[in-house]
Design a protein around this motif. Structure first.
Motif, PDB file in Angstrom:
ATOM      1  N   ASN A   5       0.853  -1.197   0.000  1.00 48.54           N
ATOM      2  CA  ASN A   5       0.000   0.000   0.000  1.00 48.54           C
ATOM      3  C   ASN A   5       0.885   1.242   0.000  1.00 48.54           C
ATOM      4  OD1 ASN A   5      -2.888  -1.132   0.552  1.00 48.54           O
ATOM      5  ND2 ASN A   5      -1.565  -2.201   2.006  1.00 48.54           N
ATOM      6  N   PRO A   6       1.576   1.494  -1.116  1.00 48.06           N
ATOM      7  CA  PRO A   6       2.544   2.597  -1.119  1.00 48.06           C
ATOM      8  C   PRO A   6       1.915   3.983  -1.124  1.00 48.06           C
ATOM      9  CG  PRO A   6       2.391   1.613  -3.303  1.00 48.06           C
ATOM     10  CD  PRO A   6       1.569   0.759  -2.391  1.00 48.06           C
ATOM     11  N   PHE A   7       0.669   4.101  -1.597  1.00 48.53           N
ATOM     12  CA  PHE A   7       0.068   5.427  -1.747  1.00 48.53           C
ATOM     13  C   PHE A   7      -0.780   5.799  -0.533  1.00 48.53           C
ATOM     14  CE2 PHE A   7       0.715   3.940  -6.141  1.00 48.53           C
ATOM     15  CZ  PHE A   7       1.553   4.953  -6.578  1.00 48.53           C
ATOM     16  N   ASN A   8      -0.529   6.974  -0.010  1.00 46.44           N
ATOM     17  CA  ASN A   8      -1.301   7.489   1.122  1.00 46.44           C
ATOM     18  C   ASN A   8      -1.450   9.001   0.986  1.00 46.44           C
ATOM     19  OD1 ASN A   8      -2.691   7.175   3.596  1.00 46.44           O
ATOM     20  ND2 ASN A   8      -0.888   7.813   4.742  1.00 46.44           N
ATOM     21  N   PHE A   9      -1.843   9.442  -0.225  1.00 51.41           N
ATOM     22  CA  PHE A   9      -2.074  10.864  -0.447  1.00 51.41           C
ATOM     23  C   PHE A   9      -3.262  11.332   0.398  1.00 51.41           C
ATOM     24  CE2 PHE A   9      -0.005   9.863  -4.632  1.00 51.41           C
ATOM     25  CZ  PHE A   9       1.090  10.686  -4.451  1.00 51.41           C
ATOM     26  N   PRO A  10      -3.297  12.574   0.867  1.00 56.35           N
ATOM     27  CA  PRO A  10      -2.380  13.674   0.533  1.00 56.35           C
ATOM     28  C   PRO A  10      -1.161  13.773   1.454  1.00 56.35           C
ATOM     29  CG  PRO A  10      -4.144  14.521   1.888  1.00 56.35           C
ATOM     30  CD  PRO A  10      -4.437  13.048   1.675  1.00 56.35           C
ATOM     31  N   PHE A  11      -0.989  12.796   2.346  1.00 56.92           N
ATOM     32  CA  PHE A  11       0.030  12.954   3.387  1.00 56.92           C
ATOM     33  C   PHE A  11       1.446  12.835   2.848  1.00 56.92           C
ATOM     34  CE2 PHE A  11      -3.809  11.179   5.399  1.00 56.92           C
ATOM     35  CZ  PHE A  11      -4.184  12.329   6.080  1.00 56.92           C
ATOM     36  N   HIS A  12       1.625  12.208   1.674  1.00 59.19           N
ATOM     37  CA  HIS A  12       2.952  12.160   1.072  1.00 59.19           C
ATOM     38  C   HIS A  12       3.471  13.571   0.749  1.00 59.19           C
ATOM     39  CE1 HIS A  12       3.018   7.858   0.750  1.00 59.19           C
ATOM     40  NE2 HIS A  12       1.946   7.813  -0.015  1.00 59.19           N
ATOM     41  N   ILE A  13       2.553  14.452   0.432  1.00 57.00           N
ATOM     42  CA  ILE A  13       2.978  15.786  -0.024  1.00 57.00           C
ATOM     43  C   ILE A  13       2.506  16.893   0.903  1.00 57.00           C
ATOM     44  CG2 ILE A  13       3.128  15.146  -2.455  1.00 57.00           C
ATOM     45  CD1 ILE A  13       0.341  16.233  -2.863  1.00 57.00           C
ATOM     46  N   GLY A  14       1.815  16.536   1.982  1.00 53.77           N
ATOM     47  CA  GLY A  14       1.283  17.559   2.872  1.00 53.77           C
ATOM     48  C   GLY A  14       2.257  17.936   3.969  1.00 53.77           C
ATOM     49  N   SER A  15       2.098  19.097   4.525  1.00 56.05           N
ATOM     50  CA  SER A  15       2.862  19.529   5.693  1.00 56.05           C
ATOM     51  C   SER A  15       1.880  19.706   6.840  1.00 56.05           C
ATOM     52  CB  SER A  15       3.599  20.826   5.412  1.00 56.05           C
ATOM     53  OG  SER A  15       2.684  21.850   5.080  1.00 56.05           O
ATOM     54  N   PHE A  16       2.338  19.479   8.051  1.00 59.14           N
ATOM     55  CA  PHE A  16       1.443  19.555   9.192  1.00 59.14           C
ATOM     56  C   PHE A  16       1.431  20.972   9.751  1.00 59.14           C
ATOM     57  CE2 PHE A  16       0.926  15.427   8.413  1.00 59.14           C
ATOM     58  CZ  PHE A  16       1.890  14.529   8.866  1.00 59.14           C
ATOM     59  N   ASP A  17       0.251  21.458   9.929  1.00 57.43           N
ATOM     60  CA  ASP A  17       0.086  22.812  10.436  1.00 57.43           C
ATOM     61  C   ASP A  17       0.604  22.912  11.873  1.00 57.43           C
ATOM     62  OD1 ASP A  17      -1.618  25.060  11.796  1.00 57.43           O
ATOM     63  OD2 ASP A  17      -1.818  25.377   9.638  1.00 57.43           O
ATOM     64  N   ASP A  18       1.155  24.064  12.224  1.00 51.11           N
ATOM     65  CA  ASP A  18       1.662  24.269  13.571  1.00 51.11           C
ATOM     66  C   ASP A  18       0.559  24.153  14.616  1.00 51.11           C
ATOM     67  OD1 ASP A  18       4.242  24.546  12.746  1.00 51.11           O
ATOM     68  OD2 ASP A  18       4.187  26.745  12.666  1.00 51.11           O
ATOM     69  N   ALA A  19      -0.687  24.179  14.156  1.00 53.54           N
ATOM     70  CA  ALA A  19      -1.797  24.068  15.102  1.00 53.54           C
ATOM     71  C   ALA A  19      -1.906  22.668  15.691  1.00 53.54           C
ATOM     72  CB  ALA A  19      -3.105  24.441  14.409  1.00 53.54           C
ATOM     73  N   LEU A  20      -1.234  21.691  15.065  1.00 54.50           N
ATOM     74  CA  LEU A  20      -1.235  20.339  15.623  1.00 54.50           C
ATOM     75  C   LEU A  20      -0.630  20.381  17.015  1.00 54.50           C
ATOM     76  CD1 LEU A  20      -0.095  18.122  12.612  1.00 54.50           C
ATOM     77  CD2 LEU A  20      -2.349  18.190  13.658  1.00 54.50           C
ATOM     78  N   GLY A  21      -1.371  19.859  17.970  1.00 53.62           N
ATOM     79  CA  GLY A  21      -0.913  19.923  19.347  1.00 53.62           C
ATOM     80  C   GLY A  21      -0.381  18.596  19.844  1.00 53.62           C
ATOM     81  N   PRO A  22       0.024  18.532  21.093  1.00 49.67           N
ATOM     82  CA  PRO A  22       0.609  17.306  21.656  1.00 49.67           C
ATOM     83  C   PRO A  22      -0.348  16.125  21.679  1.00 49.67           C
ATOM     84  CG  PRO A  22       0.214  18.953  23.371  1.00 49.67           C
ATOM     85  CD  PRO A  22       0.027  19.649  22.066  1.00 49.67           C
ATOM     86  N   ASP A  23      -1.663  16.385  21.601  1.00 48.81           N
ATOM     87  CA  ASP A  23      -2.633  15.296  21.628  1.00 48.81           C
ATOM     88  C   ASP A  23      -3.124  14.903  20.240  1.00 48.81           C
ATOM     89  OD1 ASP A  23      -2.642  14.987  24.455  1.00 48.81           O
ATOM     90  OD2 ASP A  23      -3.892  16.792  24.610  1.00 48.81           O
ATOM     91  N   SER A  24      -2.498  15.462  19.197  1.00 45.54           N
ATOM     92  CA  SER A  24      -2.839  15.053  17.831  1.00 45.54           C
ATOM     93  C   SER A  24      -2.444  13.590  17.638  1.00 45.54           C
ATOM     94  CB  SER A  24      -2.110  15.934  16.814  1.00 45.54           C
ATOM     95  OG  SER A  24      -2.520  17.278  16.941  1.00 45.54           O
ATOM     96  N   GLU A  25      -3.352  12.809  17.029  1.00 43.81           N
ATOM     97  CA  GLU A  25      -3.151  11.360  16.944  1.00 43.81           C
ATOM     98  C   GLU A  25      -2.653  10.942  15.567  1.00 43.81           C
ATOM     99  OE1 GLU A  25      -5.920   8.927  19.906  1.00 43.81           O
ATOM    100  OE2 GLU A  25      -7.076   9.998  18.379  1.00 43.81           O
ATOM    101  N   PHE A  26      -1.866   9.868  15.571  1.00 44.46           N
ATOM    102  CA  PHE A  26      -1.363   9.251  14.350  1.00 44.46           C
ATOM    103  C   PHE A  26      -1.536   7.734  14.461  1.00 44.46           C
ATOM    104  CE2 PHE A  26       0.751  13.267  14.681  1.00 44.46           C
ATOM    105  CZ  PHE A  26       0.880  13.715  13.377  1.00 44.46           C
TER     106      PHE A  26
END
Length: 390
Positions: free
Chosen positions: A290-311
């Motif tokens: 499963n090599p494709f996971n757009f848009p995250f391959h080309i996206g940048s994470f906004d500084d608004a992401l906080g310590p409780d942002s989940e992955f």
């Protein structure tokens, strides 16, 4: 539940590896519902209907011989007339099988594949033969009668000068069993086997395991040793009478070079890092289903992401190693390097399925929130993790 536990259930993996793996075939009974969520007739039809017929990975065999199937009508007719439909690498075309094998590869670190078999009752696709990889049969639907015999060549390879072509004697038959829905058969490589569907059409998945062996190690080692001048050095030219058996063996220059090569090979294998490098290489060489996971391959994470942002971590076979002043992460043809202080955070990511930026630090302060976000961004761009939507 771990994939191997799921396949072997109710047998325990410890029992399987203590006396069965690589030694003998076994039939493990299961419930009818065991593989219901993994694959079924609807899954098969979805794969076949998603491609122009014939599907690029489809084969038809009857009594050990290929038969033609140029379009959907002919494929259906051939299976109605007793041909076995085989879909190689079915995990490439079904998301569920793909996710399952990615997770399984994450567990065992070896190359895996799913082949699919649809068999007509009382007709054989392949005659008595052996495979050059260990495999599990996952019976999805119908019943299939299996016979497994002893081996006539130990630990066979696909590419080998001589294969054993004479079937084993009848008295070496040691497993004679009918698999029903939810049942599993394990068979070691080299063990002769044959199977035929009974009562109704049979649908099963063959899960092949391509486990590392000495030839794999030596093949990798050849590429590594190209970097040493000794192994690139020309052998002496042998002319005329120098090419007799006795002269070749007595050639001092050649013998000296061979001794040096043998010494260097022994020293290379004695280095404990060589085996670690070999397994890192195997891990990095494994493909990503499963090599494709757009848009995250080309996206940048906004500084608004906080310590409780989940992955969420996506399952891949990985190899992590601390070296010098950095930590190296190998997976799916990639080698990523992070500062050594990030080792704990990366290890925690690999040990969990879902995490927050705060959890990456494990309650410590080795990394700033910005550094955690940067690591998560790199891993998302490379397809190892993905943000969890709110």
């Amino acid at each position: 539940m771990a994939c191997l536990d799921y396949i072997l259930n109710p047998m325990r993996p410890s029992e399987f590896f203590s006396g069965i793996w690589d030694s003998r075939a076994i039939h493990i009974g299961g419930t009818k519902e065991k593989f219901r969520d993994l694959f079924g007739w609807e899954s098969l039809n979805r794969i076949l209907n998603s491609f122009p017929a014939p599907h690029p990975s489809l084969k038809l065999y009857k009594h050990g011989k290929p038969v033609s199937g140029k379009d959907s009508i002919e494929i259906i007719r051939q299976t109605q007339n007793g041909a076995t439909l085989i879909l190689e690498d079915a995990d490439r075309y079904d998301p569920g099988l793909s996710r399952f094998l990615d997770k399984f590869a994450d567990e065992v670190g070896e190359r895996l594949r799913f082949n699919l078999y649809l068999s007509y009752p009382d007709e054989q696709g392949y005659r008595l033969h052996y495979d050059t990889q260990d495999f599990f049969i996952l019976q999805i639907s119908g019943f299939k009668h299996w016979k497994v015999y002893g081996s006539t060549i130990e630990s066979p390879l696909f590419f080998q000068k001589q294969h054993s072509i004479k079937p084993p004697p009848e008295e070496t038959l040691y497993l004679d069993s009918v698999l029903g829905p939810g049942d599993v058969l394990y068979c070691p490589r080299g063990h002769w086997h044959e199977a035929v569907a009974e009562q109704a059409p049979s649908l099963h998945l063959t899960l092949g395991m391509f486990v590392a062996n000495g030839i794999d190690l030596l093949s990798w080692m050849v590429d590594e040793l190209r970097e040493q001048e000794l192994f690139r050095r020309n052998f002496p030219i042998l002319r005329g009478e120098q090419r007799t058996d006795s002269s070749i063996g007595a050639n001092d220059e050649l013998r000296s070079l061979i001794v040096q090569i043998g010494t260097q090979v022994s020293a290379f294998l004695a280095n404990p890092n060589a085996l670690l490098d070999f397994y890192r290489h195997r891990t990095a060489k494994q493909g990503n289903r499963n090599p494709f996971n757009f848009p995250f391959h080309i996206g940048s994470f906004d500084d608004a992401l906080g310590p409780d942002s989940e992955f969420r971590r996506l399952p891949h076979a990985t190899h992590l190693r601390k070296t010098g002043d950095c930590v190296e992460l190998a997976f799916s043809g990639r080698l990523l390097r992070f500062p050594l202080k990030a080792a704990g955070a990366v290890e925690r990511i690999l040990q969990t399925e879902q995490f927050t930026l705060r959890e990456m630090n494990g309650g410590a302060s080795q990394l700033t929130e910005r550094e955690c976000r940067k690591i998560a961004q790199i891993l998302a761009r490379e397809g190892l993790v993905t943000p969890v939507a709110d």
